[in-house]
Scaffold this motif. Structure first.
Motif, PDB file in Angstrom:
ATOM      1  N   PRO A 106     135.365  43.822 104.015  1.00  0.00           N
ATOM      2  CA  PRO A 106     136.063  42.616 104.495  1.00  0.00           C
ATOM      3  C   PRO A 106     136.270  41.562 103.417  1.00  0.00           C
ATOM      4  N   ARG A 107     135.400  41.483 102.428  1.00  0.00           N
ATOM      5  CA  ARG A 107     135.540  40.453 101.403  1.00  0.00           C
ATOM      6  C   ARG A 107     136.849  40.601 100.634  1.00  0.00           C
ATOM      7  N   PHE A 108     137.329  41.821 100.535  1.00  0.00           N
ATOM      8  CA  PHE A 108     138.572  42.097  99.825  1.00  0.00           C
ATOM      9  C   PHE A 108     139.590  42.742 100.767  1.00  0.00           C
ATOM     10  N   SER A 109     139.615  42.301 102.022  1.00  0.00           N
ATOM     11  CA  SER A 109     140.515  42.897 103.008  1.00  0.00           C
ATOM     12  C   SER A 109     141.980  42.661 102.654  1.00  0.00           C
ATOM     13  N   HIS A 110     142.301  41.503 102.081  1.00  0.00           N
ATOM     14  CA  HIS A 110     143.691  41.235 101.717  1.00  0.00           C
ATOM     15  C   HIS A 110     144.168  42.240 100.663  1.00  0.00           C
ATOM     16  N   VAL A 111     143.321  42.536  99.707  1.00  0.00           N
ATOM     17  CA  VAL A 111     143.679  43.503  98.678  1.00  0.00           C
ATOM     18  C   VAL A 111     143.901  44.871  99.294  1.00  0.00           C
ATOM     19  N   GLU A 112     143.028  45.249 100.224  1.00  0.00           N
ATOM     20  CA  GLU A 112     143.173  46.555 100.867  1.00  0.00           C
ATOM     21  C   GLU A 112     144.465  46.626 101.677  1.00  0.00           C
ATOM     22  N   ARG A 113     144.776  45.565 102.429  1.00  0.00           N
ATOM     23  CA  ARG A 113     146.017  45.566 103.211  1.00  0.00           C
ATOM     24  C   ARG A 113     147.232  45.687 102.309  1.00  0.00           C
ATOM     25  N   LEU A 114     147.192  45.001 101.179  1.00  0.00           N
ATOM     26  CA  LEU A 114     148.317  45.045 100.258  1.00  0.00           C
ATOM     27  C   LEU A 114     148.518  46.461  99.713  1.00  0.00           C
ATOM     28  N   ALA A 115     147.434  47.110  99.310  1.00  0.00           N
ATOM     29  CA  ALA A 115     147.550  48.460  98.750  1.00  0.00           C
ATOM     30  C   ALA A 115     147.998  49.456  99.812  1.00  0.00           C
ATOM     31  N   ARG A 116     147.412  49.369 101.008  1.00  0.00           N
ATOM     32  CA  ARG A 116     147.770  50.328 102.055  1.00  0.00           C
ATOM     33  C   ARG A 116     149.170  50.056 102.590  1.00  0.00           C
ATOM     34  N   GLY A 117     149.556  48.787 102.600  1.00  0.00           N
ATOM     35  CA  GLY A 117     150.909  48.478 103.037  1.00  0.00           C
ATOM     36  C   GLY A 117     151.954  49.023 102.076  1.00  0.00           C
ATOM     37  N   ARG A 118     151.695  48.941 100.795  1.00  0.00           N
ATOM     38  CA  ARG A 118     152.628  49.497  99.824  1.00  0.00           C
ATOM     39  C   ARG A 118     152.729  51.011  99.960  1.00  0.00           C
TER      40      ARG A 118
END
Length: 966
Positions: A824-836
């Motif tokens: 969760p601490r880096f959830s934004h990064v994960e969403r960005l990578a998975r969204g791409r």
């Protein structure tokens, strides 16, 4: 059947073998008591046919024939009446063969008519005494000539006289440019610096070009003090010299007198021109087995702060040249580090002790003025080594000696000029820095290398963020050098800002910018001009071609490209392509900073090529064409099918530039750290590692000291040889100069333990895991794919310091979860990578299969899924099993028509993506080694597990608050 070459076929017959006689134990010609089977017979017959077709190579024994010289006496040889000597001579010199230009009787063709007044004319016919003497003398002369030629005693002078070159055209050119006296100075400077803590023999004869004091009109032996070796008593030194002399006598076949003053005898001890005297601190070797803390018995202990790994001992247990196995080497390294529990070996482990701690300092304290003087001296080492007088050089050696023997505590708090952020407990002369050079978009490869650094090194990550640095450790730092553009271009004035912006937007690099890692991971911009200008020995590099690797020169020249460059500016360059469209493409590529070449696009394209049977695999590895449009590639970077060769060549140079300017260790980006490197940093010498079976360097791991005489030599030699920094060429530099001892060639078991197996060596006793191809690290074969999940990180080449997986840039570490999985601490990064990844998959779908609205299940595409590469077409779920696309906040829907914008064009579409309903049943069952290691590192950063030494990461601030944002 009869052969066309005669009545008997030269090929062996395997159908009707002749049985051996009764009682005979003579094997057949093929190595056994029975005829070989069909497969072996076919191979032997094939080798015979190839030898016959290509011309058989004469064996050495076929060049000689026996020459029988009778010694007189009557009777037969069997009865003992005649004696003779049998000597081998070259067959073409044997007396039985007539000389060209003479008849069978030995008379000269030009003097057939003899004068009766000369009855004692010389006869040169077969078997004459003169012919016998000529055969013996000719054979001896040719053998001596061959021996001298093999040692380059005659080869190089003749080549220089005839061809005006240092070697013959068919041999590798000699790279030596320095005189012997200067090579001796390099050795003496490095020894005085403390950079040779080894007991191995040096590569030059010290004292040959350096005269000591005179005693009775005779030059006394030169004393060379080595502060890198522990001080020994006079009796111990005397015994060591006797042992060395005995070894030299046995190797050279000479005679060493046991006493002095014996007539007609040579004493090796007297013949020594230099006497190396160890004057350093004593060594206390750590006892085995290593004791562990009861609170942390399940994890290996960290190395002691001042511990040093004795690389001489490592060579004893790990050197491939002496027949040592990688498997045995790793076991000794594990036991020595306390990593093997329970200890399975029995008996005394005295012979396996390799780590020591220095006790006491070797001398007094150096003044600040002396240190400043030495810094000035080291800034222009070329002038010191080449032009200074013996007296001036001797005084500087004495000053260097004093600094080396100074207690480390006396200058711990002196800031390092190139490493100002080091901990106070670090030795400023030997900084603990890892360097990585990276060009292009940040991917999972440098990301995984950085995570392995965080997982294995002693970084005090268990302390709160912002806490004072520990007083008892020296935390290493990872410097990631980013080359933002093409290898042949130089950064513009906005390069630093662009680099930081791109790193913060890249899902793989953004987590490493967290404040938790700001003291240990440093992103630095690579500026070719700045770096090369910072090396004194590289003056004049602008007038040279920078791109030379192994003698192959690339034509692109360095250039500065600014933001205001235009197509006209590009067309005015001498090397610009003639096609204006190519120039426009180059400008567009450079303006975008290669941002369009994402890892996901490269991976997708590579998989499409792999699935397309019509693609010729060999064409992907073919050399670059030389046409103008293909030269564009050399300047703008890599694609999924090719790589930026100029960047590779530049990285060969960068590793020497970085270690020479800043010190520390250079690592290739395709390297994972597997254990703490404190003991390797403690070894003051320089090293690289062996190129598999070859006695060459591989500089994927390179340790050199800042501003050393060795670095000075390598740069000066490389400048004189066309700026060639290829590791094979550097191997020639050190070998030709006799400086190989200063750059120790360590066994690849320490850093590259799978290499020998991939080249079909040591497969009878391979280490674990047994990887036959480097690709098996990413795509572990199914029959052995149970091992990664079963044994995990601790079972992966345990004992080795690193693992080099040799490129594989197109293969993801974790195909099923090809994104930073850091919680969760880096959830934004994960969403960005998975969204791409998801957007790339949707863009690849034909219009008929694209969803008509948000909130609709994703149809399954015909190609592989970015997140589920093994998913088969026709399954009811999509790329993310059971996943529904959730639109931006507010539920507004976006058009996905072919003409309009599609979902994913705006990264705000990824903000509300949610994968909380993922099920373990939908994940991959068999994980590769690469996926297992990546997930192990990520578990440590998430706080789900400790690191390899049992230490947990802390995300708390020094005031007790938890850091969630970065």
């Amino acid at each position: 059947m009869p052969s066309k070459h005669g009545t008997h076929s030269p090929l062996p017959s395997f159908h009707a073998p002749t049985p051996p006689r009764s009682g005979s134990s003579t094997p057949n010609p093929y190595g056994g008591a029975s005829p070989p089977n069909g497969a072996v017979a076919e191979k032997v017959a094939l080798s015979y046919s190839r030898a016959r077709a290509g011309g058989a190579v004469r064996r050495v024994g076929e060049w000689f024939v026996p020459l029988r010289i009778p010694l007189g006496g009557g009777g037969s040889i069997a009865a003992g009446g005649r004696r003779e000597i049998v000597l081998p001579v070259f067959s073409f010199l044997h007396p039985s063969r007539p000389l060209p230009g003479f008849n069978s009787a030995g008379a000269s063709l030009s003097s057939k008519r003899r004068d009766s007044s000369h009855p004692a004319s010389i006869t040169l016919g077969p078997n004459s005494p003169i012919r016998t003497l000529l055969a013996l003398l000719g054979t001896a002369f040719l053998l001596i000539l061959l021996a001298l030629t093999s040692h380059h005693v005659i080869l190089r002078p003749l080549s220089h006289a005839i061809f005006q070159r240092r070697s013959l055209p068919f041999t590798e050119p000699n790279t030596l440019i320095l005189p012997p006296a200067e090579l001796e100075r390099i050795w003496r400077w490095e020894i005085a610096e403390g950079h040779y803590p080894s007991r191995r023999a040096i590569g030059v004869e010290l004292g040959k070009h350096w005269l000591g004091s005179t005693e009775g009109g005779k030059a006394a032996p030169v004393k060379v003090e080595n502060p890198g070796l522990p001080r020994r008593s006079d009796e111990e030194q005397r015994r060591e010299k006797e042992v060395q002399a005995e070894v030299k006598r046995r190797l050279e076949g000479g005679f060493v007198a046991q006493g002095r003053g014996s007539k007609g005898k040579t004493n090796v001890l007297d013949a020594q021109m230099a006497d190396i005297v160890p004057v350093g601190p004593s060594r206390s070797y750590i006892s085995l087995p290593v004791t562990r803390s009861r609170k942390n018995v399940a994890y290996p202990p960290r190395p002691q702060r001042q511990a040093v790994l004795d690389l001489d001992q490592v060579m004893e247990h790990c050197d491939f040249a002496t027949g040592r196995y990688v498997r045995d080497c790793l076991e000794v390294l594990r036991v020595n580090a306390g990593m093997e529990e329970p200890l399975l070996r029995r008996g005394e482990l005295e012979a396996w002790r390799m780590s020591f701690v220095g006790s006491g300092s070797g001398g007094g304290t150096a003044s600040t003025r002396t240190r400043e003087a030495m810094e000035k001296v080291k800034s222009d080492l070329s002038a010191l080594l080449a032009n200074s007088t013996q007296s001036a050089f001797a005084s500087l050696l004495a000053a260097r000696q004093q600094l080396t023997l100074t207690s480390p505590s006396s200058h711990h708090h002196t800031p390092h000029p190139s490493h100002p952020t080091a901990d106070p407990s670090c030795d400023p002369s030997f900084p603990h820095i890892f360097h990585i050079f990276w060009a292009g978009p940040f991917t999972d490869k440098p990301y995984s290398a950085a995570l392995s650094f965080l997982y294995s090194q002693n970084l005090a990550l268990s302390s709160p963020i912002g806490a004072p640095p520990p007083s008892n450790i020296c935390r290493p730092q990872l410097w990631i050098w980013i080359n933002p553009g093409p290898a042949s271009s130089l950064p513009d004035r906005h390069a630093v800002a662009k680099m930081r912006r791109d790193l913060s937007r890249n899902p793989w690099s953004a987590p490493l910018l967290h404040r938790r890692f700001e003291e240990t991971i440093k992103f630095r911009l690579w500026n070719t001009t700045e770096q090369l200008d910072g090396v004194e020995e590289m003056k004049g590099w602008r007038e040279m071609g920078l791109f030379n690797s192994g003698g192959v020169k690339y034509g692109a020249e360095p250039e500065v490209l600014h933001d205001d460059a235009t197509t006209d500016d590009l067309s005015k360059r001498d090397d610009s392509p003639s096609d204006s469209k190519v120039a426009e493409a180059e400008l567009e590529e450079l303006a975008d900073g290669l941002a369009t070449h994402t890892a996901e696009a490269a991976l997708s394209h590579a998989r499409q090529l792999a699935n397309n049977s019509s693609v010729n695999a060999t064409a992907l590895a073919a050399p670059l064409p030389t046409k103008a449009k293909d030269e564009l590639f050399e300047r703008v970077g890599s694609t999924s099918q090719k790589y930026d060769r100029l960047t590779v060549v530049l990285s060969d140079m960068a590793r020497f530039v970085l270690t020479h300017r800043f010190g520390g260790v250079y690592l290739d980006a395709d390297t994972l750290l597997l254990r703490d490197w404190t003991e390797l940093f403690g070894w003051k010498g320089a090293f690289a590692y062996r190129w598999s079976r070859l006695e060459k360097y591989n500089t994927a791991v390179l340790k050199m000291q800042r501003g050393s005489a060795l670095g000075n030599f390598i740069f000066r030699t490389a400048v004189a040889n066309g700026l060639d920094f290829h590791p094979m060429t550097v191997s020639r530099y050190t070998k030709d100069a006799g400086l190989e001892g200063l750059l120790l060639r360590l066994p690849d078991a320490l850093f590259d333990p799978a290499w020998l197996n991939t080249e079909y060596y040591q497969r009878d006793r391979p280490p674990f895991p047994y990887l036959k191809r480097f690709e098996e690290f990413f795509e572990t074969p199914k029959d052995i794919s149970a091992a990664p999940a079963a044994v995990g990180f601790n079972g992966f080449f345990q004992g080795a310091f690193s693992y080099h997986y040799h490129n594989g840039w197109w293969m993801p570490f974790d195909p099923a979860r090809n994104f930073p999985d850091l919680g969760p601490r880096f959830s934004h990064v994960e969403r960005l990578a998975r969204g791409r990844l998801l957007a790339a998959k949707l863009a690849a779908l034909p219009p008929s299969l694209r969803p008509t609205g948000l909130g609709t299940s994703i149809p399954t595409p015909s190609g592989p899924s970015p997140t589920k590469p093994n998913e088969q077409p026709g399954q009811p779920t999509g790329g993310l099993p059971g996943q529904k696309i959730v639109g931006p906040t507010g539920g507004a829907k976006r058009s996905v028509e072919e003409q309009g914008p599609r979902w994913g064009d705006d990264e705000r579409d990824f903000d509300d993506l949610d994968w909380s309903d993922e099920s373990v049943e939908e994940d991959e069952r068999d994980l590769s080694w690469s996926a297992t290691l990546k997930r192990t590192f990520e578990a440590f950063l998430r706080g789900d597990a400790p690191n390899m030494y049992g230490e947990w990461i802390s995300w708390e601030e020094i005031d007790g608050e938890v850091m969630d944002e970065y």
